[in-house]
Write a protein that holds these residues in place. Structure first.
Motif, short mmCIF file in Angstrom:
data_model
loop_
_atom_site.label_atom_id
_atom_site.label_comp_id
_atom_site.label_asym_id
_atom_site.label_seq_id
_atom_site.Cartn_x
_atom_site.Cartn_y
_atom_site.Cartn_z
N SER B 51 20.87 -20.15 115.70
CA SER B 51 19.42 -20.15 115.51
C SER B 51 18.74 -19.81 116.83
O SER B 51 19.29 -20.01 117.91
CB SER B 51 18.91 -21.51 115.03
N ALA B 63 14.97 -21.79 114.75
CA ALA B 63 14.44 -20.83 113.79
C ALA B 63 15.46 -19.73 113.53
O ALA B 63 16.50 -19.65 114.18
CB ALA B 63 13.14 -20.22 114.32
N ASN B 64 15.12 -18.87 112.61
CA ASN B 64 16.05 -17.83 112.20
C ASN B 64 16.17 -16.75 113.28
O ASN B 64 15.25 -16.54 114.08
CB ASN B 64 15.58 -17.19 110.90
N VAL B 65 17.31 -16.11 113.35
CA VAL B 65 17.48 -14.93 114.18
C VAL B 65 16.81 -13.77 113.44
O VAL B 65 17.21 -13.42 112.34
CB VAL B 65 18.98 -14.64 114.41
N GLU B 66 15.80 -13.23 114.05
CA GLU B 66 14.91 -12.34 113.30
C GLU B 66 15.48 -10.95 113.07
O GLU B 66 15.40 -10.42 111.97
CB GLU B 66 13.56 -12.25 114.02
N THR B 67 16.03 -10.35 114.11
CA THR B 67 16.42 -8.94 114.00
C THR B 67 17.92 -8.78 114.07
O THR B 67 18.65 -9.62 114.62
CB THR B 67 15.76 -8.12 115.13
N ASP B 68 18.37 -7.67 113.52
CA ASP B 68 19.79 -7.36 113.58
C ASP B 68 20.23 -7.05 115.00
O ASP B 68 21.39 -7.29 115.37
CB ASP B 68 20.10 -6.18 112.66
N ASP B 69 19.33 -6.51 115.81
CA ASP B 69 19.68 -6.24 117.22
C ASP B 69 20.02 -7.53 117.94
O ASP B 69 20.99 -7.61 118.70
CB ASP B 69 18.52 -5.54 117.92
N TRP B 71 21.08 -10.25 116.52
CA TRP B 71 22.32 -10.76 115.96
C TRP B 71 23.54 -10.06 116.55
O TRP B 71 24.54 -10.68 116.89
CB TRP B 71 22.28 -10.59 114.44
#
Lengths: 238, 87
Positions: B51, B63-69, B71
């Motif tokens: 997170s 919170a959430n990992v927003e973008t694929d970059d 990740w």
């Protein structure tokens, strides 16, 4: 600019809102934690820019066989991955891209369909504008591993599709059973209609035969003379 | 760094989580935490959660990992940590 920096967590209260999920082999988790703690204890200097293909990575003996496996999981704590799914563990090689097969786990989102794992890009996402494009040439072994991962993902999709087809077939079978019942009733009605028609036909034939019967004339008989006085005749005869 | 912490989940329940790693990626100016509920999936693999760490008003929010970059970069960092921290 270093690629990443370790940070210390304070004593603030934590609230968990959302996150992504990744699966590791059990010893992989332990090795990751141990490696992190070791680096933190040694206060490793900030790292140089991360490269997808480092020249000669120093792999500590304890972690050279570490496997990171990502597999599709349903975004619930109790995942429902297919029972016969066997993830192909891949050796940790910086040249091998780790494919993200897990949908983002957002506890604030609505429940997601259980049969739709997130589609995973086969190729790494393009780098930022300011970063040089990484050159990622796969060796034969790496390509085979990537292919195995793709096959495994396909297997999972096949299972998902099979489950969907099974449900569709069940629905169709139920509909077919209903159709059979309706067909039986229609056949019964057809039999009744047929019998009725036969009765009507027989009745018509009977009426026709009656109408066709010739009318027989009344037979004529000679008119017998009336016998007027039989006693006179006897006296005359005597 | 604490090994285990008590956190409040979205249901308001207090849960114990094990902290695996915490780091910052300067390129995104964001901090991230890798943690575990000590869960094991049906295949026997350990499930880790990642997170974004948001510090605000004297509390941490995961919170959430927003973008694929992000990740992709987080996975690179995990790989780098495991291989000894060398990039």
């Amino acid at each position: 600019m270093p690629a990443y920096n370790f940070i210390e967590l304070g004593t603030f209260p934590f609230t968990i809102a959302a996150g992504r999920v990744i699966a590791l082999q059990q010893d992989g988790k332990d090795k990751l934690k141990k490696a992190y703690n070791t680096l933190m204890a040694n206060k490793t200097a900030p790292q140089d820019q991360l490269a997808e293909t480092p020249a000669v990575p120093e792999v500590p003996q304890a972690v050279e066989n570490l496997d990171i496996v990502e597999q599709p999981t349903i975004d619930t704590p109790t995942t429902s991955a297919p029972a016969d799914f066997q993830p192909a563990p891949e050796s940790l090689n910086p040249n091998t891209p780790i494919e993200d097969m897990i949908a983002p786990f957002d506890m604030n989102a609505q429940a997601q369909p259980a049969v739709e794992p997130a589609a995973a890009p086969v190729v790494d996402t393009p780098p930022a504008v300011n970063e040089p494009a990484p050159v990622n040439v796969l060796s034969d072994a790496e390509f085979i591993k990537e292919f195995e991962n793709l096959v495994n993902r396909t297997g999972i999709r096949q299972q998902t599709i099979k489950e969907q087809m099974r449900r569709r077939l069940e629905d169709l079978l139920m509909q077919a059973k209903n159709m059979d019942y309706i067909e039986d009733k229609v056949n019964e009605m057809a039999d009744v209609v047929k019998a009725t028609n036969e009765v009507v036909k027989a009745s018509n034939n009977l009426n026709q035969s009656i109408q066709n019967q010739p009318v027989n004339p009344t037979p004529t008989t000679p008119i017998q003379p009336a016998v007027q006085n039989p006693t006179l005749n006897l006296q005359q005869a005597a | 760094m604490p090994d285990k912490i008590n956190a409040t989940n979205e249901k308001g329940e207090t849960v114990e989580v094990e902290i695996i790693a915490a780091f910052e990626i300067p390129d995104f100016s964001r901090k991230y935490v890798i943690y575990s509920y000590n869960e094991v999936d049906p295949n026997g693999l350990a499930k880790l959660h990642v997170s974004q760490l948001i510090e605000e008003a004297g509390k941490y929010t995961l919170a959430n990992v927003e973008t694929d970059d992000e990740w992709t970069r987080i996975k690179s960092v995990m790989r780098a940590i495991i291989t000894g921290g060398n990039a």
